[in-house]
Motif scaffolding. Sequence first.
Motif, PDB file in Angstrom:
ATOM      1  N   PHE A  81       0.838  -1.198   0.000  1.00 23.89           N
ATOM      2  CA  PHE A  81       0.000   0.000   0.000  1.00 23.89           C
ATOM      3  C   PHE A  81       0.873   1.248   0.000  1.00 23.89           C
ATOM      4  O   PHE A  81       2.065   1.208   0.293  1.00 23.89           O
ATOM      5  CB  PHE A  81      -0.921   0.019   1.233  1.00 23.89           C
ATOM      6  CG  PHE A  81      -0.175  -0.051   2.540  1.00 23.89           C
ATOM      7  CD1 PHE A  81       0.252   1.089   3.188  1.00 23.89           C
ATOM      8  CD2 PHE A  81       0.100  -1.282   3.114  1.00 23.89           C
ATOM      9  CE1 PHE A  81       0.946   1.016   4.380  1.00 23.89           C
ATOM     10  CE2 PHE A  81       0.787  -1.376   4.314  1.00 23.89           C
ATOM     11  CZ  PHE A  81       1.221  -0.216   4.949  1.00 23.89           C
ATOM     12  N   GLY A  82       0.247   2.364  -0.323  1.00 25.03           N
ATOM     13  CA  GLY A  82       0.864   3.674  -0.203  1.00 25.03           C
ATOM     14  C   GLY A  82       0.220   4.418   0.952  1.00 25.03           C
ATOM     15  O   GLY A  82      -0.870   4.057   1.395  1.00 25.03           O
ATOM     16  N   LEU A  83       0.894   5.431   1.436  1.00 24.35           N
ATOM     17  CA  LEU A  83       0.352   6.243   2.527  1.00 24.35           C
ATOM     18  C   LEU A  83      -0.244   7.528   1.960  1.00 24.35           C
ATOM     19  O   LEU A  83       0.336   8.130   1.051  1.00 24.35           O
ATOM     20  CB  LEU A  83       1.460   6.595   3.531  1.00 24.35           C
ATOM     21  CG  LEU A  83       2.065   5.423   4.285  1.00 24.35           C
ATOM     22  CD1 LEU A  83       3.253   5.891   5.127  1.00 24.35           C
ATOM     23  CD2 LEU A  83       1.023   4.744   5.166  1.00 24.35           C
ATOM     24  N   PRO A  84      -1.381   7.965   2.477  1.00 25.22           N
ATOM     25  CA  PRO A  84      -1.987   9.207   1.999  1.00 25.22           C
ATOM     26  C   PRO A  84      -1.004  10.373   2.125  1.00 25.22           C
ATOM     27  O   PRO A  84      -0.354  10.547   3.151  1.00 25.22           O
ATOM     28  CB  PRO A  84      -3.182   9.407   2.933  1.00 25.22           C
ATOM     29  CG  PRO A  84      -3.452   8.060   3.525  1.00 25.22           C
ATOM     30  CD  PRO A  84      -2.135   7.357   3.568  1.00 25.22           C
ATOM     31  N   GLY A  85      -0.880  11.137   1.048  1.00 22.34           N
ATOM     32  CA  GLY A  85      -0.013  12.302   1.065  1.00 22.34           C
ATOM     33  C   GLY A  85       1.453  12.007   0.812  1.00 22.34           C
ATOM     34  O   GLY A  85       2.282  12.906   0.874  1.00 22.34           O
ATOM     35  N   HIS A  86       1.796  10.748   0.538  1.00 23.05           N
ATOM     36  CA  HIS A  86       3.193  10.362   0.320  1.00 23.05           C
ATOM     37  C   HIS A  86       3.315   9.530  -0.957  1.00 23.05           C
ATOM     38  O   HIS A  86       3.742   8.378  -0.929  1.00 23.05           O
ATOM     39  CB  HIS A  86       3.731   9.585   1.525  1.00 23.05           C
ATOM     40  CG  HIS A  86       3.638  10.360   2.797  1.00 23.05           C
ATOM     41  ND1 HIS A  86       4.487  11.406   3.085  1.00 23.05           N
ATOM     42  CD2 HIS A  86       2.767  10.287   3.822  1.00 23.05           C
ATOM     43  CE1 HIS A  86       4.155  11.918   4.251  1.00 23.05           C
ATOM     44  NE2 HIS A  86       3.108  11.259   4.718  1.00 23.05           N
ATOM     45  N   ALA A  87       2.920  10.116  -2.063  1.00 12.83           N
ATOM     46  CA  ALA A  87       2.983   9.421  -3.352  1.00 12.83           C
ATOM     47  C   ALA A  87       4.432   9.082  -3.678  1.00 12.83           C
ATOM     48  O   ALA A  87       5.355   9.797  -3.284  1.00 12.83           O
ATOM     49  CB  ALA A  87       2.393  10.296  -4.446  1.00 12.83           C
TER      50      ALA A  87
END
Length: 114
Positions: A81-87
Amino acid sequence: MMKLAVTAALLSLATAAQAEDIQLNTPMAATTMIDGPVDMTVYFMEADAGFDVTAHYLARHDSAETNRLQMTLADGDSVHFGLPGHAGTLYTFARDGETVKVSHARTWQQLARN
């Protein structure tokens, strides 16, 4: 205030890792990953359904409060997964037997243009 106290306690128990992955082999033995866009402290506890994994993270150049994510991993499970705000960064949490491995990788990104 309670959230700050819990985060401080976790960070005091944590060992720092400056690699692109960390491995946890002991319940409640937190480790901190400090290589990447965020600092992330991770620990797990044994549960009936598997290992309950908890991560607290904070952007390195951000003064916002700590964020938390939780998941339960059975043996052989993995999640990406990715973290919100950390593309641009892909995180992986995986369990293999008694070990939980957490890694991150930089990803290529292209922003859409009008």
